[in-house]
Scaffold this active site. Structure first.
Site, PDB file in Angstrom:
ATOM      1  N   ARG A   1       0.859  -1.184   0.000  1.00  0.00           N
ATOM      2  CA  ARG A   1       0.000   0.000   0.000  1.00  0.00           C
ATOM      3  C   ARG A   1       0.901   1.241   0.000  1.00  0.00           C
ATOM      4  NH1 ARG A   1      -1.831  -3.854   3.440  1.00  0.00           N
ATOM      5  NH2 ARG A   1      -3.947  -4.660   3.065  1.00  0.00           N
TER       6      ARG A   1
ATOM      7  N   LYS B   1      -1.631  -3.091   7.669  1.00  0.00           N
ATOM      8  CA  LYS B   1      -3.060  -3.040   7.952  1.00  0.00           C
ATOM      9  C   LYS B   1      -3.522  -4.273   8.721  1.00  0.00           C
ATOM     10  CE  LYS B   1      -7.541  -2.439   5.630  1.00  0.00           C
ATOM     11  NZ  LYS B   1      -8.219  -2.302   4.310  1.00  0.00           N
TER      12      LYS B   1
ATOM     13  N   HIS C   1      -4.006   3.203  -4.763  1.00  0.00           N
ATOM     14  CA  HIS C   1      -4.259   1.765  -4.604  1.00  0.00           C
ATOM     15  C   HIS C   1      -4.183   1.048  -5.943  1.00  0.00           C
ATOM     16  CE1 HIS C   1      -5.075  -0.853  -1.273  1.00  0.00           C
ATOM     17  NE2 HIS C   1      -5.977  -1.529  -1.965  1.00  0.00           N
TER      18      HIS C   1
ATOM     19  N   ARG D   1      -1.147  -1.115  -6.252  1.00  0.00           N
ATOM     20  CA  ARG D   1      -1.243  -2.437  -5.602  1.00  0.00           C
ATOM     21  C   ARG D   1      -2.010  -3.397  -6.505  1.00  0.00           C
ATOM     22  NH1 ARG D   1      -0.988  -4.898  -0.437  1.00  0.00           N
ATOM     23  NH2 ARG D   1      -2.843  -6.031   0.250  1.00  0.00           N
TER      24      ARG D   1
ATOM     25  N   HIS E   1      -2.681 -10.754   2.563  1.00  0.00           N
ATOM     26  CA  HIS E   1      -4.104 -11.031   2.780  1.00  0.00           C
ATOM     27  C   HIS E   1      -4.277 -12.128   3.827  1.00  0.00           C
ATOM     28  CE1 HIS E   1      -5.420  -9.385  -1.430  1.00  0.00           C
ATOM     29  NE2 HIS E   1      -5.260  -8.447  -0.535  1.00  0.00           N
TER      30      HIS E   1
ATOM     31  N   TYR F   1      -8.020 -11.800  -8.198  1.00  0.00           N
ATOM     32  CA  TYR F   1      -7.074 -11.638  -9.303  1.00  0.00           C
ATOM     33  C   TYR F   1      -6.880 -12.931 -10.095  1.00  0.00           C
ATOM     34  CZ  TYR F   1      -5.919  -7.565  -6.439  1.00  0.00           C
ATOM     35  OH  TYR F   1      -5.998  -6.402  -5.703  1.00  0.00           O
TER      36      TYR F   1
END
Length: 332
Positions: free
Chosen positions: A198, A221, A277, A280, A303, A312
């Protein structure tokens, strides 16, 4: 009322559990029978708590939110922000008594918010925040009933378009950044494109986080650290940047504005909310188009769930390619 003499006999009219409890009326032929029945009712109340009416929970919703904050929320990385959102939500709901707060209470509130144009994702977050308050209070023993929001379904939200940059657009943005007044924006953008980080993670890097041909991301995050290998060229650029900064402290100054201006100098149009973003998304999209492994991508992006990374998967060259050879027209 208790026992009275009537034309039909001795009449018992009792509320053994007190006001609000079940009322019993029965007539007997003798006073002794009436007294025995009255005594039996009182004994039942003493022996069986279910005969007594449940006492009202006079606490209000804000009381449970405070308990959540004191015992759990204050320890979360985003606890302060969530606590503020919960208090605002409580105020809008009218800070109801806990024994009056039902699933329908939140459903009506949500309906009015949807009609006011509030985004479904925002309402789903509010639902999750409030549900967690009751769950945590129950774990701690401050709430003994079922979670009133446990059976409330979240609003189904259509997947948002994940925009990514083509190779030509990447070159265009990098060129625009090269003529930027900021010396840092170009290098931060390169980090995002090379690692899938990020913008805030890349911009906040310290000199000590770049070593041994890797960038070690912390304070992410998800709260989990991750390390991503980088090319020799990028590693040399970052080492030179570290030397300019004296080898300690932060590598970069704030440069989000410089990136926004660089985008505005191009003809590239990005979906709302995907300014930085998009870098990313571009890393992840090109990673899959270059036949990368979806599990490796999950670790690189940090993630917590593979479900998030699967967005994706359709970009992989082999994804669902059997559709071209297994369809009925192809086998005619």
């Amino acid at each position: 009322m208790a026992i009275t003499k009537t034309d039909k006999g001795w009449h018992v009219d009792e509320q053994p559990a007190g006001r609000g409890g079940k009322r019993y009326r029965k007539t007997f032929s003798t006073k002794a029978e009436a007294l025995a029945f009255q005594a039996w009712l009182k004994t039942k109340v003493n022996q069986s708590p279910e005969w007594a009416p449940a006492k009202r929970d006079m606490r209000r919703l804000i009381d449970l939110i405070e308990i959540w904050h004191q015992h759990h929320g204050a320890t979360l990385r985003a606890g302060k922000d969530t606590y503020s959102r919960l208090k605002t939500l409580c105020e809008v709901l009218g800070n109801p008594f806990l024994d009056h707060f039902k699933a329908s209470t939140f459903a009506e509130y949500r309906k009015s918010r949807i009609e006011a144009g509030i985004a479904p994702n925002t309402l789903n977050r509010e639902h999750a925040y409030l549900r967690s308050v009751f769950n945590e209070a129950k774990r701690l023993g401050y709430w003994t009933l079922e979670n009133p929001l446990s059976n409330v379904r979240q609003i189904k939200v259509a997947e948002r378009e994940l925009s990514y940059l083509s190779k030509e657009e990447i070159r265009e943005i990098l060129h625009s950044l090269e003529i930027s007044k900021s010396d840092d924006a170009l290098l931060v953008a390169k980090i995002c494109l090379s690692t899938g980080s990020r913008w805030s993670e890349a911009q906040g890097l310290r000199c000590s986080q770049v070593r041994d041909g890797q960038i070690h991301f912390s304070n992410t995050k998800s709260g989990k650290n991750r390390s991503v290998p980088i090319s020799d060229d990028l590693s040399e650029e970052l080492q030179a940047q570290s030397l300019r900064k004296g080898g300690s402290g932060q590598l970069f100054n704030y440069c989000y504005g410089a990136f926004r201006k660089a985008i505005n100098r191009t003809d590239i149009s990005l979906p709302a909310g995907q300014m930085t973003h998009v870098l990313r998304h571009t890393f992840a999209s090109h990673f899959m188009m270059n036949n990368g492994n979806i599990l490796v991508l999950q670790r690189l992006l940090g993630h917590s769930s593979l479900t998030m990374t699967m967005r994706y998967a359709h970009l992989s060259p082999d994804h669902l390619q059997e559709a071209k050879t297994k369809n009925p027209l192809a086998t005619l």
